[in-house]
Design a protein around this motif. Structure first.
Motif, PDB file in Angstrom:
ATOM      1  N   ALA A 171       0.831  -1.207   0.000  1.00 18.41           N
ATOM      2  CA  ALA A 171       0.000   0.000   0.000  1.00 18.41           C
ATOM      3  C   ALA A 171       0.866   1.256   0.000  1.00 18.41           C
ATOM      4  O   ALA A 171       0.597   2.205  -0.752  1.00 18.41           O
ATOM      5  N   TYR A 172       1.915   1.265   0.818  1.00 19.42           N
ATOM      6  CA  TYR A 172       2.800   2.434   0.870  1.00 19.42           C
ATOM      7  C   TYR A 172       3.460   2.675  -0.487  1.00 19.42           C
ATOM      8  O   TYR A 172       3.477   3.805  -0.987  1.00 19.42           O
ATOM      9  N   ASN A 173       3.997   1.615  -1.095  1.00 24.23           N
ATOM     10  CA  ASN A 173       4.679   1.756  -2.387  1.00 24.23           C
ATOM     11  C   ASN A 173       3.737   2.292  -3.461  1.00 24.23           C
ATOM     12  O   ASN A 173       4.122   3.131  -4.271  1.00 24.23           O
ATOM     13  N   ARG A 174       2.501   1.833  -3.465  1.00 33.18           N
ATOM     14  CA  ARG A 174       1.528   2.317  -4.441  1.00 33.18           C
ATOM     15  C   ARG A 174       1.226   3.798  -4.227  1.00 33.18           C
ATOM     16  O   ARG A 174       1.240   4.593  -5.164  1.00 33.18           O
ATOM     17  N   LEU A 175       0.975   4.190  -2.989  1.00 30.61           N
ATOM     18  CA  LEU A 175       0.703   5.596  -2.691  1.00 30.61           C
ATOM     19  C   LEU A 175       1.908   6.469  -3.016  1.00 30.61           C
ATOM     20  O   LEU A 175       1.765   7.575  -3.561  1.00 30.61           O
ATOM     21  N   ASP A 176       3.104   5.976  -2.697  1.00 31.12           N
ATOM     22  CA  ASP A 176       4.327   6.726  -2.955  1.00 31.12           C
ATOM     23  C   ASP A 176       4.549   6.897  -4.464  1.00 31.12           C
ATOM     24  O   ASP A 176       4.876   7.988  -4.928  1.00 31.12           O
ATOM     25  N   ARG A 177       4.353   5.816  -5.224  1.00 33.59           N
ATOM     26  CA  ARG A 177       4.508   5.886  -6.689  1.00 33.59           C
ATOM     27  C   ARG A 177       3.541   6.899  -7.301  1.00 33.59           C
ATOM     28  O   ARG A 177       3.882   7.605  -8.252  1.00 33.59           O
ATOM     29  N   GLN A 178       2.345   6.953  -6.743  1.00 32.25           N
ATOM     30  CA  GLN A 178       1.333   7.885  -7.254  1.00 32.25           C
ATOM     31  C   GLN A 178       1.553   9.311  -6.745  1.00 32.25           C
ATOM     32  O   GLN A 178       0.859  10.233  -7.165  1.00 32.25           O
ATOM     33  N   GLY A 179       2.501   9.463  -5.830  1.00 27.87           N
ATOM     34  CA  GLY A 179       2.790  10.785  -5.277  1.00 27.87           C
ATOM     35  C   GLY A 179       1.709  11.314  -4.364  1.00 27.87           C
ATOM     36  O   GLY A 179       1.576  12.527  -4.192  1.00 27.87           O
ATOM     37  N   ILE A 180       0.953  10.412  -3.756  1.00 27.31           N
ATOM     38  CA  ILE A 180      -0.161  10.857  -2.901  1.00 27.31           C
ATOM     39  C   ILE A 180      -0.055  10.315  -1.472  1.00 27.31           C
ATOM     40  O   ILE A 180      -1.038  10.309  -0.736  1.00 27.31           O
ATOM     41  N   SER A 224       0.223   9.907   2.298  1.00 26.84           N
ATOM     42  CA  SER A 224       0.069  10.604   3.572  1.00 26.84           C
ATOM     43  C   SER A 224      -0.220   9.505   4.590  1.00 26.84           C
ATOM     44  O   SER A 224      -0.685   8.418   4.224  1.00 26.84           O
ATOM     45  N   HIS A 225       0.061   9.795   5.827  1.00 30.51           N
ATOM     46  CA  HIS A 225      -0.182   8.792   6.869  1.00 30.51           C
ATOM     47  C   HIS A 225      -1.655   8.393   6.892  1.00 30.51           C
ATOM     48  O   HIS A 225      -1.980   7.200   6.948  1.00 30.51           O
ATOM     49  N   SER A 226      -2.537   9.375   6.818  1.00 36.56           N
ATOM     50  CA  SER A 226      -3.968   9.061   6.880  1.00 36.56           C
ATOM     51  C   SER A 226      -4.408   8.215   5.691  1.00 36.56           C
ATOM     52  O   SER A 226      -5.243   7.327   5.838  1.00 36.56           O
ATOM     53  N   LYS A 227      -3.842   8.454   4.500  1.00 31.85           N
ATOM     54  CA  LYS A 227      -4.196   7.629   3.338  1.00 31.85           C
ATOM     55  C   LYS A 227      -3.681   6.211   3.519  1.00 31.85           C
ATOM     56  O   LYS A 227      -4.352   5.248   3.150  1.00 31.85           O
ATOM     57  N   LEU A 228      -2.492   6.076   4.079  1.00 26.08           N
ATOM     58  CA  LEU A 228      -1.943   4.735   4.310  1.00 26.08           C
ATOM     59  C   LEU A 228      -2.795   3.993   5.338  1.00 26.08           C
ATOM     60  O   LEU A 228      -3.124   2.819   5.135  1.00 26.08           O
TER      61      LEU A 228
END
Length: 133
Positions: free
Chosen positions: A96-105, A107-111
């Motif tokens: 989940a972190y890698n996907r959010l990071d790749r998308q540039g979005i 945040s702790h709350s999103k994770l």
């Protein structure tokens, strides 16, 4: 809809338990299936709300001691989930972190919001290896 079409779409195996419960009455079996769907929808809502409340409560308890990005930090080198016992939890969080990071979005709350109920289950479960001797 006729029962045979209903059964063809959903499968005879799935419908058998409803037919059994309705003593072979196919109309009642279809009605039971529909009632079960409605009940499942209601339960899903309750479970979803519980899951959100649980993850928010866990997060609010862990932020003061582990920091604002505790979940991301937990899978970094020497993080709390980098031991073998927490391997399943680590994999889920990393993905989940890698996907959010790749998308540039990220945040702790999103994770936190990305975490499924299994994360909290794995996080608080006793390792199988602890039961083996």
């Amino acid at each position: 809809m006729e029962y045979l079409e209903f059964e063809r779409i959903l499968s005879a195996k799935r419908m058998q338990r409803y037919k059994d419960a309705a003593n072979g009455d196919t109309r009642k079996a279809m009605a039971l299936y529909r009632y079960n769907l409605r009940l499942s929808q209601e339960m899903f809502t309750i479970v979803s709300c519980f899951e959100v409340a649980l993850r928010n409560a866990i997060d609010s308890l862990l932020v003061p001691s582990l920091g604002e990005n505790w979940l991301k930090d937990s899978v970094q080198a020497n993080g709390i989930f980098t031991n073998g016992r927490m391997n399943e939890t680590r994999k889920i969080i990393e993905k989940a972190y890698n996907r959010l990071d790749r998308q540039g979005i990220y945040s702790h709350s999103k994770l936190i919001a990305e975490m499924e109920f299994g994360v909290w289950k794995y996080m608080y479960s006793v390792s199988e290896s602890m039961h083996r001797k």
